[in-house]
Design an enzyme around this catalytic site. Structure first.
Site, PDB file in Angstrom:
ATOM      1  N   ASN A  11     -34.804 -14.313   3.394  1.00 42.50           N
ATOM      2  CA  ASN A  11     -35.105 -14.439   1.967  1.00 42.50           C
ATOM      3  C   ASN A  11     -34.908 -13.062   1.342  1.00 42.50           C
ATOM      4  O   ASN A  11     -35.693 -12.154   1.585  1.00 42.50           O
ATOM      5  CB  ASN A  11     -36.555 -14.927   1.810  1.00 42.50           C
ATOM      6  CG  ASN A  11     -36.985 -15.009   0.359  1.00 42.50           C
ATOM      7  OD1 ASN A  11     -36.172 -14.816  -0.549  1.00 42.50           O
ATOM      8  ND2 ASN A  11     -38.257 -15.291   0.141  1.00 42.50           N
ATOM      9  N   TRP A  12     -33.850 -12.945   0.566  1.00 45.69           N
ATOM     10  CA  TRP A  12     -33.507 -11.622   0.011  1.00 45.69           C
ATOM     11  C   TRP A  12     -34.346 -11.286  -1.215  1.00 45.69           C
ATOM     12  O   TRP A  12     -34.242 -10.181  -1.757  1.00 45.69           O
ATOM     13  CB  TRP A  12     -31.999 -11.556  -0.313  1.00 45.69           C
ATOM     14  CG  TRP A  12     -31.103 -11.680   0.884  1.00 45.69           C
ATOM     15  CD1 TRP A  12     -31.489 -11.844   2.198  1.00 45.69           C
ATOM     16  CD2 TRP A  12     -29.670 -11.650   0.893  1.00 45.69           C
ATOM     17  NE1 TRP A  12     -30.380 -11.922   3.009  1.00 45.69           N
ATOM     18  CE2 TRP A  12     -29.249 -11.807   2.234  1.00 45.69           C
ATOM     19  CE3 TRP A  12     -28.694 -11.518  -0.100  1.00 45.69           C
ATOM     20  CZ2 TRP A  12     -27.899 -11.829   2.606  1.00 45.69           C
ATOM     21  CZ3 TRP A  12     -27.346 -11.543   0.263  1.00 45.69           C
ATOM     22  CH2 TRP A  12     -26.959 -11.690   1.614  1.00 45.69           C
ATOM     23  N   LYS A  13     -35.124 -12.238  -1.698  1.00 46.27           N
ATOM     24  CA  LYS A  13     -36.022 -12.020  -2.845  1.00 46.27           C
ATOM     25  C   LYS A  13     -35.249 -11.358  -4.003  1.00 46.27           C
ATOM     26  O   LYS A  13     -34.070 -11.649  -4.197  1.00 46.27           O
ATOM     27  CB  LYS A  13     -37.250 -11.221  -2.407  1.00 46.27           C
ATOM     28  CG  LYS A  13     -37.967 -11.878  -1.215  1.00 46.27           C
ATOM     29  CD  LYS A  13     -39.338 -11.322  -0.932  1.00 46.27           C
ATOM     30  CE  LYS A  13     -39.954 -12.051   0.253  1.00 46.27           C
ATOM     31  NZ  LYS A  13     -41.339 -11.659   0.520  1.00 46.27           N
ATOM     32  N   HIS A  96     -42.589 -20.846  -2.190  1.00 43.71           N
ATOM     33  CA  HIS A  96     -42.871 -19.519  -1.638  1.00 43.71           C
ATOM     34  C   HIS A  96     -44.145 -18.978  -2.280  1.00 43.71           C
ATOM     35  O   HIS A  96     -44.388 -19.217  -3.469  1.00 43.71           O
ATOM     36  CB  HIS A  96     -41.698 -18.570  -1.889  1.00 43.71           C
ATOM     37  CG  HIS A  96     -41.842 -17.299  -1.123  1.00 43.71           C
ATOM     38  ND1 HIS A  96     -42.641 -16.275  -1.563  1.00 43.71           N
ATOM     39  CD2 HIS A  96     -41.354 -16.921   0.085  1.00 43.71           C
ATOM     40  CE1 HIS A  96     -42.622 -15.306  -0.649  1.00 43.71           C
ATOM     41  NE2 HIS A  96     -41.849 -15.678   0.351  1.00 43.71           N
ATOM     42  N   GLU A  98     -44.906 -16.218  -3.421  1.00 37.27           N
ATOM     43  CA  GLU A  98     -44.688 -15.423  -4.637  1.00 37.27           C
ATOM     44  C   GLU A  98     -44.436 -16.341  -5.837  1.00 37.27           C
ATOM     45  O   GLU A  98     -44.823 -16.031  -6.959  1.00 37.27           O
ATOM     46  CB  GLU A  98     -43.532 -14.426  -4.408  1.00 37.27           C
ATOM     47  CG  GLU A  98     -43.979 -13.301  -3.471  1.00 37.27           C
ATOM     48  CD  GLU A  98     -42.902 -12.787  -2.535  1.00 37.27           C
ATOM     49  OE1 GLU A  98     -41.706 -12.940  -2.827  1.00 37.27           O
ATOM     50  OE2 GLU A  98     -43.284 -12.225  -1.472  1.00 37.27           O
ATOM     51  N   GLU A 168     -46.134 -19.286   6.005  1.00 43.33           N
ATOM     52  CA  GLU A 168     -46.155 -17.873   5.652  1.00 43.33           C
ATOM     53  C   GLU A 168     -47.560 -17.500   5.186  1.00 43.33           C
ATOM     54  O   GLU A 168     -47.899 -17.703   4.009  1.00 43.33           O
ATOM     55  CB  GLU A 168     -45.145 -17.577   4.533  1.00 43.33           C
ATOM     56  CG  GLU A 168     -43.712 -17.857   4.926  1.00 43.33           C
ATOM     57  CD  GLU A 168     -42.728 -17.015   4.120  1.00 43.33           C
ATOM     58  OE1 GLU A 168     -41.908 -16.332   4.745  1.00 43.33           O
ATOM     59  OE2 GLU A 168     -42.796 -17.022   2.870  1.00 43.33           O
ATOM     60  N   GLY A 174     -44.988  -8.996   3.506  1.00 39.04           N
ATOM     61  CA  GLY A 174     -44.697  -7.674   2.956  1.00 39.04           C
ATOM     62  C   GLY A 174     -45.772  -6.637   3.237  1.00 39.04           C
ATOM     63  O   GLY A 174     -45.758  -5.550   2.676  1.00 39.04           O
ATOM     64  N   SER A 214     -43.849 -10.541   7.687  1.00 40.84           N
ATOM     65  CA  SER A 214     -43.648  -9.319   8.465  1.00 40.84           C
ATOM     66  C   SER A 214     -43.000  -9.573   9.831  1.00 40.84           C
ATOM     67  O   SER A 214     -43.346  -8.916  10.818  1.00 40.84           O
ATOM     68  CB  SER A 214     -44.959  -8.538   8.610  1.00 40.84           C
ATOM     69  OG  SER A 214     -45.437  -8.142   7.329  1.00 40.84           O
ATOM     70  N   GLY A 235     -38.305 -11.561   5.301  1.00 45.17           N
ATOM     71  CA  GLY A 235     -38.120 -10.897   4.007  1.00 45.17           C
ATOM     72  C   GLY A 235     -37.471  -9.536   4.190  1.00 45.17           C
ATOM     73  O   GLY A 235     -36.254  -9.413   4.310  1.00 45.17           O
ATOM     74  N   GLY A 236     -38.296  -8.504   4.255  1.00 43.65           N
ATOM     75  CA  GLY A 236     -37.811  -7.120   4.286  1.00 43.65           C
ATOM     76  C   GLY A 236     -36.691  -6.861   5.283  1.00 43.65           C
ATOM     77  O   GLY A 236     -35.654  -6.277   4.932  1.00 43.65           O
TER      78      GLY A 236
HETATM   79  P1  13P Z   1     -41.624 -10.065   4.774  1.00 42.35           P
HETATM   80  O1  13P Z   1     -40.808 -10.374   5.993  1.00 42.35           O
HETATM   81  O2  13P Z   1     -41.081  -8.928   3.973  1.00 42.35           O
HETATM   82  O3  13P Z   1     -43.079  -9.943   5.093  1.00 42.35           O
HETATM   83  O4  13P Z   1     -41.495 -11.343   3.796  1.00 42.35           O
HETATM   84  C1  13P Z   1     -41.721 -12.611   4.308  1.00 42.35           C
HETATM   85  C2  13P Z   1     -41.339 -13.606   3.311  1.00 42.35           C
HETATM   86  O5  13P Z   1     -41.989 -13.761   2.284  1.00 42.35           O
HETATM   87  C3  13P Z   1     -40.135 -14.408   3.545  1.00 42.35           C
HETATM   88  O6  13P Z   1     -40.031 -15.452   2.635  1.00 42.35           O
END
Ligand code: 13P
Length: 251
Positions: A11-13, A96, A98, A168, A174, A214, A235-236
């Site tokens: 997920n590149w957000k 998600h 967020e 998640e 994050g 994470s 994510g990251g």
């Molecule tokens: P991180 O891997 O940065 O914690 O993010 C997870 C995430 O929200 C993937 O959708």
């Protein structure tokens, strides 16, 4: 026991310019994939069409990070499932944390988005997860069951065929804090039990349940070793070709 093909999704957000997205997908196209995992990337909407074009002909699939519940209309800034598909998405993330916490996606809104995605044949990656306060109050399983119950309300196993769930925990996203493999396994097993009770054993056994929060090159192996963890939503580290490649090639 059913063998489920693992999924590693990135997920590149709200990251990456067009040039950065193009460089990342080109690097991932060359990546080894020793587990024959299904690889999915979810770029931001500005990069979606370009990434889908560059990924076509490769095994990498492209997801949108969200879709609106209507096909078109006066919804400034939103992207419809028709547009996401037109840009080359085969999958969409929905729910998600967020989206839930920053943009106010409720279970009711998500249920309409689920309907929209199904209407257009987008495979859904449906995210669920508890906050730290909910975990500390021993509400984790109840929260997740209620997110599943209400978000997926009204659809049969047949209609939801191919559904992907992502667990998640909000406190792990994050933050660098990962659920322990045992914590992840406990919730994944409970999600599979929910699916068994609601949609039957065949559906539950076939459904891939991803862990997100994470996930790193350094912890992916132990997380993926859990019997009910079928993949990762990253994510990251999905923004770094070398790290994501290592995650794809989990041991
Ligand atoms: P991180 O891997 O940065 O914690 O993010 C997870 C995430 O929200 C993937 O959708």
């Amino acid at each position: 026991m059913t063998k489920r093909t693992p999924i590693i999704a990135g997920n590149w957000k709200m990251h990456n310019t067009l040039a950065e997205s193009a460089a990342l997908i080109e690097a991932l196209k060359k990546a080894e994939n020793k587990n024959e995992a299904e690889i999915i990337v979810a770029p931001s909407f500005t990069s979606l069409a370009e990434v889908a074009k560059l990924a076509s002909g490769s095994a990498i699939k492209v997801a949108s990070q969200d879709v609106h519940w209507e096909d078109k209309g006066a919804f400034t800034s939103a992207v419809s499932p028709v547009q996401a598909k037109d840009a080359g998405a085969t999958h969409t993330i929905l729910g998600h944390s967020e989206r839930r916490s920053v943009f106010g996606d409720t279970d009711e809104i998500l249920n309409k988005k689920v309907a929209a995605a199904l209407r257009h044949g987008l495979t859904i990656i449906f995210c669920v997860g508890e906050t730290l306060a909910q975990r500390e109050a021993n509400e984790t399983i109840a929260v997740i069951n209620s997110q599943l119950e209400n978000g997926l309300k009204g659809f049969t196993a047949e209609q939801l065929n191919g559904l992907i769930i992502a667990y998640e925990p909000v406190w792990a996203i994050g933050t660098g804090k990962t659920a322990t493999p045992a914590q992840a396994q406990e919730v994944h097993a409970s999600i599979r039990q929910f699916l068994t009770d609601k949609y039957g054993a065949d559906f539950a056994q076939a459904t891939r349940i991803l862990y997100g929060g994470s996930v790193k090159d350094s912890n992916v192996d132990e997380i993926m070793a859990q019997p009910d963890v079928d993949g990762a939503l990253v994510g990251g580290q999905a923004l770094l070709a070398d790290k994501f490649t290592r995650i794809i090639n989990f041991n």
